[in-house]
Scaffold this motif. Sequence first.
Motif, PDB file in Angstrom:
ATOM      1  N   ASN A   1     -74.579 -90.559   3.635  1.00  0.00           N
ATOM      2  CA  ASN A   1     -75.222 -91.851   3.409  1.00  0.00           C
ATOM      3  C   ASN A   1     -75.488 -92.631   4.694  1.00  0.00           C
ATOM      4  O   ASN A   1     -76.092 -93.702   4.656  1.00  0.00           O
ATOM      5  CB  ASN A   1     -74.361 -92.700   2.465  1.00  0.00           C
ATOM      6  N   SER A   2     -75.033 -92.083   5.827  1.00  0.00           N
ATOM      7  CA  SER A   2     -75.258 -92.752   7.118  1.00  0.00           C
ATOM      8  C   SER A   2     -76.603 -92.304   7.683  1.00  0.00           C
ATOM      9  O   SER A   2     -76.684 -91.524   8.643  1.00  0.00           O
ATOM     10  CB  SER A   2     -74.119 -92.407   8.091  1.00  0.00           C
ATOM     11  N   LYS A   3     -77.658 -92.806   7.054  1.00  0.00           N
ATOM     12  CA  LYS A   3     -78.995 -92.330   7.396  1.00  0.00           C
ATOM     13  C   LYS A   3     -79.374 -92.596   8.852  1.00  0.00           C
ATOM     14  O   LYS A   3     -79.995 -91.753   9.502  1.00  0.00           O
ATOM     15  CB  LYS A   3     -80.031 -92.955   6.462  1.00  0.00           C
ATOM     16  N   LYS A   4     -79.013 -93.745   9.361  1.00  0.00           N
ATOM     17  CA  LYS A   4     -79.350 -94.069  10.748  1.00  0.00           C
ATOM     18  C   LYS A   4     -78.678 -93.098  11.709  1.00  0.00           C
ATOM     19  O   LYS A   4     -79.304 -92.609  12.662  1.00  0.00           O
ATOM     20  CB  LYS A   4     -78.926 -95.508  11.075  1.00  0.00           C
ATOM     21  N   GLU A   5     -77.411 -92.795  11.437  1.00  0.00           N
ATOM     22  CA  GLU A   5     -76.670 -91.874  12.302  1.00  0.00           C
ATOM     23  C   GLU A   5     -77.238 -90.462  12.206  1.00  0.00           C
ATOM     24  O   GLU A   5     -77.347 -89.747  13.211  1.00  0.00           O
ATOM     25  CB  GLU A   5     -75.188 -91.876  11.913  1.00  0.00           C
ATOM     26  N   ILE A   6     -77.610 -90.065  11.003  1.00  0.00           N
ATOM     27  CA  ILE A   6     -78.210 -88.736  10.822  1.00  0.00           C
ATOM     28  C   ILE A   6     -79.529 -88.648  11.577  1.00  0.00           C
ATOM     29  O   ILE A   6     -79.816 -87.650  12.250  1.00  0.00           O
ATOM     30  CB  ILE A   6     -78.426 -88.435   9.330  1.00  0.00           C
ATOM     31  N   LEU A   7     -80.320 -89.700  11.481  1.00  0.00           N
ATOM     32  CA  LEU A   7     -81.612 -89.716  12.168  1.00  0.00           C
ATOM     33  C   LEU A   7     -81.422 -89.637  13.679  1.00  0.00           C
ATOM     34  O   LEU A   7     -82.145 -88.895  14.378  1.00  0.00           O
ATOM     35  CB  LEU A   7     -82.373 -90.991  11.798  1.00  0.00           C
ATOM     36  N   GLU A   8     -80.464 -90.375  14.183  1.00  0.00           N
ATOM     37  CA  GLU A   8     -80.187 -90.348  15.622  1.00  0.00           C
ATOM     38  C   GLU A   8     -79.682 -88.977  16.060  1.00  0.00           C
ATOM     39  O   GLU A   8     -80.089 -88.457  17.107  1.00  0.00           O
ATOM     40  CB  GLU A   8     -79.163 -91.428  15.979  1.00  0.00           C
ATOM     41  N   PHE A   9     -78.832 -88.365  15.236  1.00  0.00           N
ATOM     42  CA  PHE A   9     -78.293 -87.053  15.579  1.00  0.00           C
ATOM     43  C   PHE A   9     -79.381 -85.983  15.570  1.00  0.00           C
ATOM     44  O   PHE A   9     -79.493 -85.185  16.504  1.00  0.00           O
ATOM     45  CB  PHE A   9     -77.184 -86.673  14.594  1.00  0.00           C
ATOM     46  N   THR A  10     -80.185 -85.962  14.519  1.00  0.00           N
ATOM     47  CA  THR A  10     -81.199 -84.916  14.398  1.00  0.00           C
ATOM     48  C   THR A  10     -82.329 -85.074  15.413  1.00  0.00           C
ATOM     49  O   THR A  10     -83.072 -84.119  15.675  1.00  0.00           O
ATOM     50  CB  THR A  10     -81.785 -84.864  12.978  1.00  0.00           C
ATOM     51  N   ALA A  11     -82.451 -86.260  15.996  1.00  0.00           N
ATOM     52  CA  ALA A  11     -83.455 -86.453  17.053  1.00  0.00           C
ATOM     53  C   ALA A  11     -83.202 -85.498  18.214  1.00  0.00           C
ATOM     54  O   ALA A  11     -84.136 -85.124  18.943  1.00  0.00           O
ATOM     55  CB  ALA A  11     -83.437 -87.897  17.540  1.00  0.00           C
ATOM     56  N   GLY A  12     -81.959 -85.073  18.351  1.00  0.00           N
ATOM     57  CA  GLY A  12     -81.614 -84.140  19.421  1.00  0.00           C
ATOM     58  C   GLY A  12     -82.205 -82.754  19.229  1.00  0.00           C
ATOM     59  O   GLY A  12     -82.212 -81.943  20.170  1.00  0.00           O
ATOM     60  N   PHE A  13     -82.703 -82.463  18.039  1.00  0.00           N
ATOM     61  CA  PHE A  13     -83.309 -81.159  17.764  1.00  0.00           C
ATOM     62  C   PHE A  13     -84.837 -81.188  17.902  1.00  0.00           C
ATOM     63  O   PHE A  13     -85.503 -80.198  17.635  1.00  0.00           O
ATOM     64  CB  PHE A  13     -82.941 -80.686  16.363  1.00  0.00           C
ATOM     65  N   SER A  14     -85.368 -82.339  18.299  1.00  0.00           N
ATOM     66  CA  SER A  14     -86.809 -82.437  18.552  1.00  0.00           C
ATOM     67  C   SER A  14     -87.173 -81.511  19.719  1.00  0.00           C
ATOM     68  O   SER A  14     -86.406 -81.416  20.693  1.00  0.00           O
ATOM     69  CB  SER A  14     -87.171 -83.879  18.900  1.00  0.00           C
ATOM     70  N   PRO A  15     -88.268 -80.767  19.641  1.00  0.00           N
ATOM     71  CA  PRO A  15     -89.427 -80.890  18.748  1.00  0.00           C
ATOM     72  C   PRO A  15     -89.431 -79.898  17.566  1.00  0.00           C
ATOM     73  O   PRO A  15     -90.496 -79.550  17.066  1.00  0.00           O
ATOM     74  CB  PRO A  15     -90.592 -80.571  19.691  1.00  0.00           C
ATOM     75  N   TYR A  16     -88.231 -79.487  17.111  1.00  0.00           N
ATOM     76  CA  TYR A  16     -88.183 -78.460  16.068  1.00  0.00           C
ATOM     77  C   TYR A  16     -87.359 -78.880  14.860  1.00  0.00           C
ATOM     78  O   TYR A  16     -86.667 -78.076  14.243  1.00  0.00           O
ATOM     79  CB  TYR A  16     -87.631 -77.155  16.648  1.00  0.00           C
ATOM     80  N   ARG A  17     -87.426 -80.144  14.492  1.00  0.00           N
ATOM     81  CA  ARG A  17     -86.585 -80.631  13.407  1.00  0.00           C
ATOM     82  C   ARG A  17     -86.958 -80.040  12.042  1.00  0.00           C
ATOM     83  O   ARG A  17     -86.096 -79.874  11.179  1.00  0.00           O
ATOM     84  CB  ARG A  17     -86.643 -82.166  13.358  1.00  0.00           C
ATOM     85  N   THR A  18     -88.213 -79.721  11.827  1.00  0.00           N
ATOM     86  CA  THR A  18     -88.612 -79.092  10.566  1.00  0.00           C
ATOM     87  C   THR A  18     -87.931 -77.747  10.400  1.00  0.00           C
ATOM     88  O   THR A  18     -87.510 -77.372   9.295  1.00  0.00           O
ATOM     89  CB  THR A  18     -90.146 -78.907  10.521  1.00  0.00           C
ATOM     90  N   ILE A  19     -87.805 -77.019  11.480  1.00  0.00           N
ATOM     91  CA  ILE A  19     -87.175 -75.701  11.430  1.00  0.00           C
ATOM     92  C   ILE A  19     -85.684 -75.840  11.138  1.00  0.00           C
ATOM     93  O   ILE A  19     -85.102 -75.029  10.410  1.00  0.00           O
ATOM     94  CB  ILE A  19     -87.445 -74.933  12.738  1.00  0.00           C
ATOM     95  N   VAL A  20     -85.075 -76.887  11.658  1.00  0.00           N
ATOM     96  CA  VAL A  20     -83.679 -77.183  11.320  1.00  0.00           C
ATOM     97  C   VAL A  20     -83.563 -77.428   9.821  1.00  0.00           C
ATOM     98  O   VAL A  20     -82.649 -76.916   9.163  1.00  0.00           O
ATOM     99  CB  VAL A  20     -83.164 -78.404  12.115  1.00  0.00           C
ATOM    100  N   CYS A  21     -84.493 -78.192   9.270  1.00  0.00           N
ATOM    101  CA  CYS A  21     -84.502 -78.444   7.822  1.00  0.00           C
ATOM    102  C   CYS A  21     -84.579 -77.135   7.055  1.00  0.00           C
ATOM    103  O   CYS A  21     -83.846 -76.921   6.078  1.00  0.00           O
ATOM    104  CB  CYS A  21     -85.695 -79.320   7.431  1.00  0.00           C
ATOM    105  N   TRP A  22     -85.475 -76.266   7.474  1.00  0.00           N
ATOM    106  CA  TRP A  22     -85.668 -74.982   6.787  1.00  0.00           C
ATOM    107  C   TRP A  22     -84.355 -74.200   6.750  1.00  0.00           C
ATOM    108  O   TRP A  22     -83.972 -73.648   5.702  1.00  0.00           O
ATOM    109  CB  TRP A  22     -86.754 -74.173   7.494  1.00  0.00           C
ATOM    110  N   TYR A  23     -83.640 -74.173   7.881  1.00  0.00           N
ATOM    111  CA  TYR A  23     -82.377 -73.432   7.919  1.00  0.00           C
ATOM    112  C   TYR A  23     -81.302 -74.094   7.069  1.00  0.00           C
ATOM    113  O   TYR A  23     -80.508 -73.405   6.409  1.00  0.00           O
ATOM    114  CB  TYR A  23     -81.897 -73.270   9.369  1.00  0.00           C
TER     115      TYR A  23
END
Length: 206
Positions: free
Chosen positions: A175-197
């Motif tokens: 439920n910590s959406k802001k923290e999740i968003l900040e964390f996943t920013a570190g996987f840019s420019p491939y965040r969609t691929i992270v989602c897929w996995y």
Amino acid sequence: MDRDARLRKAVLWLKKKDPKLKRIIERVGPCTLTMMGRPYPVLLRAVISQQLSNKAAATMMDRVKEYYGNGKNFPDAKTLAGLSVVKLRKAGLSVAKSETLRRIANAYLDGSISDRKLSKLQDQEVLDLLCGIKGIGPWTAEMVLMFSLDRWDHFSLNDLILRKGIQRNYGIDENSKKEILEFTAGFSPYRTIVCWYLWRDHAAGI
């Protein structure tokens, strides 16, 4: 470099980026992220799928295609716009979803949305345009972005499975959406691929 080669390069980059993600990638195997089709049918599909199991959504999509399309494809925008809510309800759709599908069809007919237009917009512009239609929420718009427009740098914060995957693997509360968003920013420019996995890892029940 062709798409498959770029995909392999992206996965290699992600494996080097994060050891936990590396383990997920090795469990799941090669990335086979493929597009589902043009924005129009993917958008209809995403609306129908909202808050439904895959099986229930597939049944409704098949009915819409069988009753009002050609059996294999959804009805075109002109046909769909001409269908009443009552008729769409016969395919098992709710009133809200029936009305949303009609709004999408009318948006395509009046030119406010087109597949070509969507393909030329930046990611946030796509989300803003689609979410401007009543009944289309962020998750639905994100599915078009990721599975029709082939945008590789988007994390679907509105997808509960993805947030649970982040919590399970990285300890960040779902439920910590802001923290999740900040964390996943570190996987840019491939965040969609992270989602897929993360989706595949969840589906495998690993």
